[in-house]
Design an enzyme around this catalytic site. Sequence first.
Site, PDB file in Angstrom:
ATOM      1  N   GLN A 256       3.959   9.407   9.651  1.00 39.93           N
ATOM      2  CA  GLN A 256       4.477  10.353   8.994  1.00 39.93           C
ATOM      3  C   GLN A 256       3.154  11.489   8.964  1.00 39.93           C
ATOM      4  OE1 GLN A 256       3.692   7.586   7.033  1.00 39.93           O
ATOM      5  NE2 GLN A 256       2.679   7.984   5.443  1.00 39.93           N
TER       6      GLN A 256
ATOM      7  N   ASN B 231       1.006  -1.194  -0.037  1.00 40.13           N
ATOM      8  CA  ASN B 231      -0.009   0.051  -0.030  1.00 40.13           C
ATOM      9  C   ASN B 231       0.904   1.346   0.182  1.00 40.13           C
ATOM     10  OD1 ASN B 231      -2.835  -1.149   0.176  1.00 40.13           O
ATOM     11  ND2 ASN B 231      -1.677  -2.230   1.838  1.00 40.13           N
TER      12      ASN B 231
ATOM     13  N   ILE C 126      -3.249   7.284  -1.557  1.00 42.43           N
ATOM     14  CA  ILE C 126      -2.405   7.763  -0.760  1.00 42.43           C
ATOM     15  C   ILE C 126      -1.982   6.500   0.238  1.00 42.43           C
ATOM     16  CG2 ILE C 126      -2.956   9.986  -0.820  1.00 42.43           C
ATOM     17  CD1 ILE C 126      -4.820   9.981   1.625  1.00 42.43           C
ATOM     18  N   ASP C 127      -0.889   6.941   1.111  1.00 41.81           N
ATOM     19  CA  ASP C 127      -0.449   5.782   1.659  1.00 41.81           C
ATOM     20  C   ASP C 127      -1.408   5.699   3.033  1.00 41.81           C
ATOM     21  OD1 ASP C 127       1.866   3.852   2.447  1.00 41.81           O
ATOM     22  OD2 ASP C 127       2.163   5.445   4.237  1.00 41.81           O
ATOM     23  N   LYS C 128      -1.024   4.486   3.647  1.00 46.11           N
ATOM     24  CA  LYS C 128      -1.723   4.136   4.845  1.00 46.11           C
ATOM     25  C   LYS C 128      -1.562   5.093   5.769  1.00 46.11           C
ATOM     26  CE  LYS C 128      -1.856   0.755   8.874  1.00 46.11           C
ATOM     27  NZ  LYS C 128      -1.099  -0.504   9.374  1.00 46.11           N
TER      28      LYS C 128
END
Length: 353
Positions: A311, A17, A164-166
């Site tokens: 992040q 992902n 978009i990222d996890k």
Amino acid sequence: MNFASLKRIKVADNPENIEEEEDDLYEHLTIKADPGQTLMRLDKFITLHSNYSRTKIQNAIDTNSVKVNGSSVKPSYKIKPGDAVNIYVAKPPKEPTEVLPEDIPLHILYEDDAVLIVNKEADMVVHPGYNNWNGTLVNALVHHFDNLPTSKNGAIRPGLVHRIDKGTTGLLVIAKTEFAMQHLAGQFADHSTERTYYAIVWGEPKEDKGTIDINLGRSFKDRRVTDVFPEGDHGRRAVTHYEVLKRLRYVSLVKCNLETGRTHQIRAHMKHLGHPLFGDPTYGGDKPLRGNMFSKYKQFVDNCLQMLPRQALHAKTLGFEHPTTKKWMQFDSEIPQDMKELWEKWEHYVQYN
């Protein structure tokens, strides 16, 4: 007899992902007409030199997903010798795949017959994949909506044209029809969408604003990580425009506009700039990187990392042309509470230390 050279650009399948890698959700086909090519209608030319159905070809032309020599053309355009035709189409299903619907709440900012705007929360994976088969945004979508179009592997990514990222929060547009998916895929492919991210990064960038134009690609050492290739000998061109909004000596609030959409683009680019995202475990942002390393400061940073164990990245705004009305749509979202609290905590620390 006419011939055409055909190049099918393959993008590696990726079960992870990952952030902002739209390119593997659609297929890019380039067809170049030979010098002996006679004048021929665009749709007929593509039909002769591809395996796409007439309906798919017509949809691609109608949604400006077909370019000739880099420009949009009318369906009646006649192909000439030397013309280069680029077609972007959603990838067809490879094999039947079942996604179980799950009653997961969605934060929906906007919805009509063609598109849906979702504000994704932290720690929600966008689509099922390795070690994340349940609890994803896609599981929620198939519960709340019927007959969403698919872009890859059957039903595994219904409605998705980007992701978009996890650990990243923020805005995603979901296509509710095949036409909308094709139209939006074309916009992401030719970089005509507008995407703005807010990030909290370590340190203070030297310049108030700038552009990072450096190739990105999978690391040769770890395919889960994106590496920079400044010489341009590997990877693909990636462009991030950034602006420092606020500085707090140890950390800064930065606005990033994506011109391209590569895997982990902002995270890898900001690390290359020397300012990885706060809390980013993959790119070195999950440990103290600025300040005197005395015990009190280290304890403060540890507390901050526990407050935001991801992040510090938020997809704040999203703009695109509506597939059916052709009007420009612009959406904005609030910075999530955990990022707000983190910033306030740093403001308090800088004020009293």
